[in-house]
Design a protein around this motif. Structure first.
Motif, mmCIF file in Angstrom:
data_model
loop_
_atom_site.group_PDB
_atom_site.id
_atom_site.type_symbol
_atom_site.label_atom_id
_atom_site.label_comp_id
_atom_site.label_asym_id
_atom_site.label_seq_id
_atom_site.Cartn_x
_atom_site.Cartn_y
_atom_site.Cartn_z
ATOM 1 N N ASP A 183 -5.402 17.531 -1.255
ATOM 2 C CA ASP A 183 -4.475 17.742 -2.378
ATOM 3 C C ASP A 183 -3.279 16.798 -2.285
ATOM 4 O O ASP A 183 -2.840 16.233 -3.289
ATOM 5 N N GLU A 184 -2.757 16.613 -1.076
ATOM 6 C CA GLU A 184 -1.616 15.704 -0.883
ATOM 7 C C GLU A 184 -1.996 14.271 -1.249
ATOM 8 O O GLU A 184 -1.249 13.578 -1.948
ATOM 9 N N LEU A 185 -3.169 13.830 -0.797
ATOM 10 C CA LEU A 185 -3.614 12.471 -1.105
ATOM 11 C C LEU A 185 -3.819 12.291 -2.601
ATOM 12 O O LEU A 185 -3.389 11.296 -3.181
ATOM 13 N N ARG A 186 -4.442 13.255 -3.248
ATOM 14 C CA ARG A 186 -4.669 13.155 -4.686
ATOM 15 C C ARG A 186 -3.341 13.074 -5.444
ATOM 16 O O ARG A 186 -3.196 12.273 -6.371
ATOM 17 N N ASP A 187 -2.370 13.883 -5.042
ATOM 18 C CA ASP A 187 -1.052 13.829 -5.681
ATOM 19 C C ASP A 187 -0.395 12.461 -5.485
ATOM 20 O O ASP A 187 0.194 11.899 -6.412
ATOM 21 N N VAL A 225 -2.024 9.846 -7.753
ATOM 22 C CA VAL A 225 -1.540 9.976 -9.135
ATOM 23 C C VAL A 225 -0.135 9.405 -9.246
ATOM 24 O O VAL A 225 0.174 8.679 -10.199
ATOM 25 N N ARG A 226 0.714 9.692 -8.270
ATOM 26 C CA ARG A 226 2.074 9.119 -8.283
ATOM 27 C C ARG A 226 2.030 7.602 -8.171
ATOM 28 O O ARG A 226 2.811 6.892 -8.809
ATOM 29 N N GLY A 227 1.100 7.092 -7.360
ATOM 30 C CA GLY A 227 0.957 5.641 -7.212
ATOM 31 C C GLY A 227 0.555 4.980 -8.518
ATOM 32 O O GLY A 227 1.092 3.926 -8.885
ATOM 33 N N ARG A 228 -0.375 5.587 -9.234
ATOM 34 C CA ARG A 228 -0.776 5.036 -10.538
ATOM 35 C C ARG A 228 0.385 5.060 -11.513
ATOM 36 O O ARG A 228 0.600 4.112 -12.260
ATOM 37 N N ALA A 229 1.140 6.155 -11.500
ATOM 38 C CA ALA A 229 2.291 6.262 -12.397
ATOM 39 C C ALA A 229 3.350 5.219 -12.045
ATOM 40 O O ALA A 229 4.077 4.751 -12.917
ATOM 41 N N ALA A 230 3.408 4.836 -10.774
ATOM 42 C CA ALA A 230 4.384 3.830 -10.332
ATOM 43 C C ALA A 230 3.875 2.410 -10.533
ATOM 44 O O ALA A 230 4.566 1.444 -10.208
ATOM 45 N N GLY A 231 2.662 2.269 -11.056
ATOM 46 C CA GLY A 231 2.147 0.939 -11.370
ATOM 47 C C GLY A 231 1.203 0.353 -10.333
ATOM 48 O O GLY A 231 0.799 -0.804 -10.452
ATOM 49 N N LEU A 232 0.849 1.106 -9.308
ATOM 50 C CA LEU A 232 -0.110 0.594 -8.326
ATOM 51 C C LEU A 232 -1.506 0.641 -8.917
ATOM 52 O O LEU A 232 -1.860 1.586 -9.616
ATOM 53 N N GLY A 233 -2.282 -0.356 -8.618
ATOM 54 C CA GLY A 233 -3.640 -0.410 -9.138
ATOM 55 C C GLY A 233 -4.621 0.312 -8.233
ATOM 56 O O GLY A 233 -4.363 0.517 -7.042
ATOM 57 N N PRO A 234 -5.769 0.686 -8.785
ATOM 58 C CA PRO A 234 -6.762 1.392 -7.977
ATOM 59 C C PRO A 234 -7.322 0.537 -6.840
ATOM 60 O O PRO A 234 -7.635 1.065 -5.777
ATOM 61 N N SER A 235 -7.423 -0.768 -7.039
ATOM 62 C CA SER A 235 -7.924 -1.635 -5.965
ATOM 63 C C SER A 235 -6.962 -1.642 -4.783
ATOM 64 O O SER A 235 -7.384 -1.570 -3.625
ATOM 65 N N HIS A 236 -5.676 -1.717 -5.080
ATOM 66 C CA HIS A 236 -4.665 -1.706 -4.020
ATOM 67 C C HIS A 236 -4.704 -0.388 -3.250
ATOM 68 O O HIS A 236 -4.709 -0.371 -2.014
ATOM 69 N N MET A 237 -4.766 0.720 -3.980
ATOM 70 C CA MET A 237 -4.779 2.021 -3.306
ATOM 71 C C MET A 237 -6.098 2.258 -2.579
ATOM 72 O O MET A 237 -6.123 2.937 -1.550
ATOM 73 N N ALA A 238 -7.185 1.676 -3.069
ATOM 74 C CA ALA A 238 -8.467 1.784 -2.366
ATOM 75 C C ALA A 238 -8.382 1.079 -1.016
ATOM 76 O O ALA A 238 -8.899 1.585 -0.014
ATOM 77 N N PHE A 276 -11.072 4.358 0.586
ATOM 78 C CA PHE A 276 -11.999 4.917 -0.396
ATOM 79 C C PHE A 276 -12.367 3.832 -1.399
ATOM 80 O O PHE A 276 -11.742 2.781 -1.446
ATOM 81 N N THR A 277 -13.374 4.091 -2.210
ATOM 82 C CA THR A 277 -13.775 3.091 -3.195
ATOM 83 C C THR A 277 -12.789 3.063 -4.358
ATOM 84 O O THR A 277 -12.102 4.048 -4.642
ATOM 85 N N ARG A 278 -12.748 1.930 -5.024
ATOM 86 C CA ARG A 278 -11.896 1.766 -6.195
ATOM 87 C C ARG A 278 -12.291 2.767 -7.278
ATOM 88 O O ARG A 278 -11.453 3.325 -7.964
ATOM 89 N N GLU A 279 -13.595 2.988 -7.426
ATOM 90 C CA GLU A 279 -14.089 3.914 -8.440
ATOM 91 C C GLU A 279 -13.605 5.342 -8.168
ATOM 92 O O GLU A 279 -13.227 6.063 -9.086
ATOM 93 N N TRP A 280 -13.612 5.751 -6.897
ATOM 94 C CA TRP A 280 -13.151 7.090 -6.553
ATOM 95 C C TRP A 280 -11.671 7.231 -6.863
ATOM 96 O O TRP A 280 -11.244 8.221 -7.442
ATOM 97 N N VAL A 281 -10.894 6.216 -6.482
ATOM 98 C CA VAL A 281 -9.450 6.252 -6.758
ATOM 99 C C VAL A 281 -9.216 6.306 -8.263
ATOM 100 O O VAL A 281 -8.383 7.079 -8.741
ATOM 101 N N SER A 282 -9.959 5.525 -9.037
ATOM 102 C CA SER A 282 -9.799 5.520 -10.496
ATOM 103 C C SER A 282 -10.152 6.872 -11.099
ATOM 104 O O SER A 282 -9.543 7.296 -12.075
ATOM 105 N N LYS A 283 -11.138 7.527 -10.528
ATOM 106 C CA LYS A 283 -11.539 8.842 -11.033
ATOM 107 C C LYS A 283 -10.456 9.879 -10.740
ATOM 108 O O LYS A 283 -10.129 10.696 -11.595
#
Length: 88
Positions: free
Chosen positions: A27-31, A34-47, A52-59
């Protein structure tokens, strides 16, 4: 209660505690994702950061600025014909 019974109970309690800890961490990681995406981080960077995979982060953390995709369900004509005929 014999030793094996006590070992089974202890292992079950240990598993329950581990599962609860996993759920809290998940739950902490998922939150945070979501905060990272709202702050402008891309799924590839967070992957890369998470392993984890970019697709999982995007989902988990879709682009907050993206318009929702509309899905079209395609039903074969023969199925629609049989539905219409069954209503008569």
């Amino acid at each position: 209660m014999d030793t094996l019974d006590m070992e089974i109970q202890a292992a079950a309690k240990k598993r329950t505690r581990a599962e609860d800890a996993f759920k809290r961490a998940d739950d902490e990681l998922r939150d945070l994702l979501v905060r990272g995406r709202a702050a402008g981080l891309g799924p590839s960077h967070m992957a890369k950061l998470t392993g984890f995979t970019r697709e999982w982060v995007s989902k988990i953390a879709p682009d907050p600025d993206a318009t929702p995709k509309r899905r079209t369900v395609k039903v074969p004509k023969s199925t629609m014909d049989s539905i219409r005929n069954s209503e008569d």
